[in-house]
Write a protein that holds these residues in place. Structure first.
Motif, PDB file in Angstrom:
ATOM      1  N   UNK A   1       0.815  -1.178   0.121  1.00 30.41           N
ATOM      2  CA  UNK A   1      -0.095   0.104   0.044  1.00 30.41           C
ATOM      3  C   UNK A   1       0.833   1.179  -0.036  1.00 30.41           C
ATOM      4  N   UNK A   2       1.750   1.222   0.794  1.00 29.38           N
ATOM      5  CA  UNK A   2       2.834   2.409   0.951  1.00 29.38           C
ATOM      6  C   UNK A   2       3.524   2.636  -0.550  1.00 29.38           C
ATOM      7  N   UNK A   3       4.011   1.540  -0.993  1.00 27.53           N
ATOM      8  CA  UNK A   3       4.697   1.793  -2.390  1.00 27.53           C
ATOM      9  C   UNK A   3       3.570   2.314  -3.132  1.00 27.53           C
ATOM     10  N   UNK A   4       2.294   1.732  -3.341  1.00 27.82           N
ATOM     11  CA  UNK A   4       1.468   2.613  -4.242  1.00 27.82           C
ATOM     12  C   UNK A   4       1.177   3.930  -3.990  1.00 27.82           C
ATOM     13  N   UNK A   5       1.054   4.211  -2.646  1.00 29.83           N
ATOM     14  CA  UNK A   5       1.012   5.889  -2.383  1.00 29.83           C
ATOM     15  C   UNK A   5       1.955   6.408  -2.826  1.00 29.83           C
ATOM     16  N   UNK A   6       3.220   5.965  -2.652  1.00 31.60           N
ATOM     17  CA  UNK A   6       4.206   6.622  -3.082  1.00 31.60           C
ATOM     18  C   UNK A   6       4.594   7.113  -4.570  1.00 31.60           C
ATOM     19  N   UNK A   7       4.086   5.873  -5.337  1.00 32.38           N
ATOM     20  CA  UNK A   7       3.907   5.919  -6.832  1.00 32.38           C
ATOM     21  C   UNK A   7       2.817   6.908  -7.274  1.00 32.38           C
ATOM     22  N   UNK A   8       1.771   6.854  -6.593  1.00 37.18           N
ATOM     23  CA  UNK A   8       0.914   8.105  -6.656  1.00 37.18           C
ATOM     24  C   UNK A   8       0.955   9.494  -6.395  1.00 37.18           C
ATOM     25  N   UNK A   9       1.856   9.510  -5.573  1.00 35.13           N
ATOM     26  CA  UNK A   9       1.713  10.796  -4.619  1.00 35.13           C
ATOM     27  C   UNK A   9       3.313  11.320  -4.528  1.00 35.13           C
ATOM     28  N   UNK A  10       4.056  10.509  -4.899  1.00 37.87           N
ATOM     29  CA  UNK A  10       5.661  10.958  -4.679  1.00 37.87           C
ATOM     30  C   UNK A  10       5.931  10.661  -3.168  1.00 37.87           C
ATOM     31  N   UNK A  11       5.429  11.395  -2.041  1.00 37.58           N
ATOM     32  CA  UNK A  11       5.495  11.019  -0.727  1.00 37.58           C
ATOM     33  C   UNK A  11       4.401  12.083  -0.057  1.00 37.58           C
ATOM     34  N   UNK A  12       4.262  11.893   1.252  1.00 39.59           N
ATOM     35  CA  UNK A  12       3.302  12.833   2.007  1.00 39.59           C
ATOM     36  C   UNK A  12       2.593  12.012   3.036  1.00 39.59           C
ATOM     37  N   UNK A  13       1.526  12.667   3.517  1.00 37.64           N
ATOM     38  CA  UNK A  13       0.929  12.157   4.830  1.00 37.64           C
ATOM     39  C   UNK A  13       0.227  11.130   4.209  1.00 37.64           C
ATOM     40  N   UNK A  14       0.499   9.934   5.042  1.00 33.09           N
ATOM     41  CA  UNK A  14      -0.289   8.773   4.830  1.00 33.09           C
ATOM     42  C   UNK A  14      -1.293   8.311   5.714  1.00 33.09           C
ATOM     43  N   UNK A  15      -1.176   8.273   6.843  1.00 34.95           N
ATOM     44  CA  UNK A  15      -2.374   7.831   7.799  1.00 34.95           C
ATOM     45  C   UNK A  15      -1.950   8.901   9.333  1.00 34.95           C
ATOM     46  N   UNK A  16      -2.938   8.755  10.189  1.00 35.73           N
ATOM     47  CA  UNK A  16      -2.666   9.248  11.400  1.00 35.73           C
ATOM     48  C   UNK A  16      -3.121   8.133  12.394  1.00 35.73           C
ATOM     49  N   UNK A  17      -2.296   7.721  13.372  1.00 30.92           N
ATOM     50  CA  UNK A  17      -2.236   6.762  14.250  1.00 30.92           C
ATOM     51  C   UNK A  17      -2.979   7.497  15.654  1.00 30.92           C
ATOM     52  N   UNK A  18      -3.968   6.901  16.087  1.00 30.81           N
ATOM     53  CA  UNK A  18      -4.566   7.529  17.448  1.00 30.81           C
ATOM     54  C   UNK A  18      -4.439   6.434  18.562  1.00 30.81           C
ATOM     55  N   UNK A  19      -3.826   6.737  19.864  1.00 24.55           N
ATOM     56  CA  UNK A  19      -3.804   5.673  20.705  1.00 24.55           C
ATOM     57  C   UNK A  19      -4.916   5.497  21.539  1.00 24.55           C
ATOM     58  N   UNK A  20      -5.597   4.413  21.625  1.00 25.02           N
ATOM     59  CA  UNK A  20      -6.683   3.809  22.361  1.00 25.02           C
ATOM     60  C   UNK A  20      -6.341   3.002  23.308  1.00 25.02           C
ATOM     61  N   UNK A  21      -7.252   3.225  24.533  1.00 25.04           N
ATOM     62  CA  UNK A  21      -6.817   2.307  25.921  1.00 25.04           C
ATOM     63  C   UNK A  21      -7.272   0.869  25.692  1.00 25.04           C
ATOM     64  N   UNK A  22      -8.377   0.789  25.237  1.00 22.67           N
ATOM     65  CA  UNK A  22      -8.929  -0.362  24.953  1.00 22.67           C
ATOM     66  C   UNK A  22      -9.476  -0.629  23.634  1.00 22.67           C
ATOM     67  N   UNK A  23      -8.510  -1.445  22.888  1.00 21.18           N
ATOM     68  CA  UNK A  23      -8.864  -1.713  21.480  1.00 21.18           C
ATOM     69  C   UNK A  23      -9.927  -2.408  21.090  1.00 21.18           C
ATOM     70  N   UNK A  24     -10.170  -3.642  21.689  1.00 21.28           N
ATOM     71  CA  UNK A  24     -11.172  -4.286  21.531  1.00 21.28           C
ATOM     72  C   UNK A  24     -12.630  -3.591  21.628  1.00 21.28           C
ATOM     73  N   UNK A  25     -12.873  -2.878  22.807  1.00 17.66           N
ATOM     74  CA  UNK A  25     -13.955  -2.189  23.164  1.00 17.66           C
ATOM     75  C   UNK A  25     -14.364  -1.183  22.072  1.00 17.66           C
ATOM     76  N   UNK A  26     -13.328  -0.364  21.556  1.00 16.70           N
ATOM     77  CA  UNK A  26     -13.519   0.476  20.571  1.00 16.70           C
ATOM     78  C   UNK A  26     -13.743  -0.234  19.202  1.00 16.70           C
ATOM     79  N   UNK A  27     -13.186  -1.145  18.722  1.00 17.08           N
ATOM     80  CA  UNK A  27     -13.557  -2.061  17.663  1.00 17.08           C
ATOM     81  C   UNK A  27     -15.318  -2.335  17.794  1.00 17.08           C
ATOM     82  N   UNK A  28     -15.622  -2.673  18.977  1.00 14.22           N
ATOM     83  CA  UNK A  28     -16.902  -3.252  19.031  1.00 14.22           C
ATOM     84  C   UNK A  28     -17.636  -1.864  18.929  1.00 14.22           C
ATOM     85  N   UNK A  29     -17.471  -0.860  19.463  1.00 12.98           N
ATOM     86  CA  UNK A  29     -18.247   0.347  19.421  1.00 12.98           C
ATOM     87  C   UNK A  29     -18.390   0.881  17.952  1.00 12.98           C
ATOM     88  N   UNK A  30     -17.242   1.009  17.335  1.00 11.69           N
ATOM     89  CA  UNK A  30     -17.005   1.401  16.054  1.00 11.69           C
ATOM     90  C   UNK A  30     -18.031   0.454  15.212  1.00 11.69           C
TER      91      UNK A  30
END
Lengths: 137, 137
Positions: free
Chosen positions: A66-95
């Motif tokens: 995925x990152x290589x395809x992003x690079x091929x399309x955009x040269x470089x740039x912001x790809x994603x933002x990572x947010x820290x979650x205290x309880x990942x399983x509960x967040x998955x269920x909620x979303x």
């Protein structure tokens, strides 16, 4: 209730980590936290400290992920933002109950031995959002 | 020496703030810090708290500014990252001496009455970087 705690990192896909460090480390003066090869992700990464968060420089080492395809399309740039979650399983269920489109419904292995899920950009203002398990889970 | 203190905010350009809040506020559970019309920037904005940083949702209200062109090209998405700097003038001087390409060499008025300069993406891994003066300057 599961809570988002902070921005873990903002990931920037680059074609050359050393060239990128000339700006982020040398010009801006950010401190390099660590840099490593991640053969299991076909990538080389470097993290720079930014207060309580980090900038991740991510260079794909193959040309078919995925990152290589992003690079091929955009040269470089912001790809994603990572947010820290205290309880990942509960967040998955909620979303899921809110109808949010997740890319992976089961968590996957992410940096530093922690787990993560990705929200599809179609559910998040066209932003690729990584939900990243807090340390010590 | 001028220092980068933290990520002030990550700005996401959107076409509909209320629709975006359904994800960022209602599904993720982030707290809305404030929302306002910014007629001088031809925009409507909403900020959500994310630890010591924020997500800015930015909706252009005209169709001929930078954010509107971004929206026309990308629908929506991450637009820039704002880094808080303790001494903006010293940082401008330092970046210029390092040969970094700034979009504006003089600081401009930014949100909350503070000043900012923008680093051109050509100098920053194709990322639009806002350097945002810390509070109380």
């Amino acid at each position: 209730m599961s809570m988002i705690k902070k921005i873990s990192h903002v990931a920037v896909v680059v074609s050359d980590i050393d060239a990128a460090l000339e700006f982020w480390r040398d010009a801006l003066g950010l401190k390099l936290s660590y840099a490593e090869d991640l053969p299991e992700q076909d990538a080389e990464v470097a993290f720079l400290q930014l207060g309580d968060s980090e900038i991740e420089l991510f260079r794909p080492t193959v040309d078919d992920n995925g990152a290589a395809r992003f690079l091929a399309e955009n040269k470089s740039g912001m790809h994603h933002i990572a947010l820290e979650v205290d309880d990942l399983d509960a967040m998955i269920e909620r979303l899921q109950s809110e109808g949010v489109h997740l890319i992976n419904h089961e968590s996957v292995a992410a940096a530093r031995g922690r787990r993560a899920v990705f929200v599809h950009p179609s559910s998040a203002s066209s932003v690729l959002v990584e939900l990243y398990e807090a340390a010590g889970k």
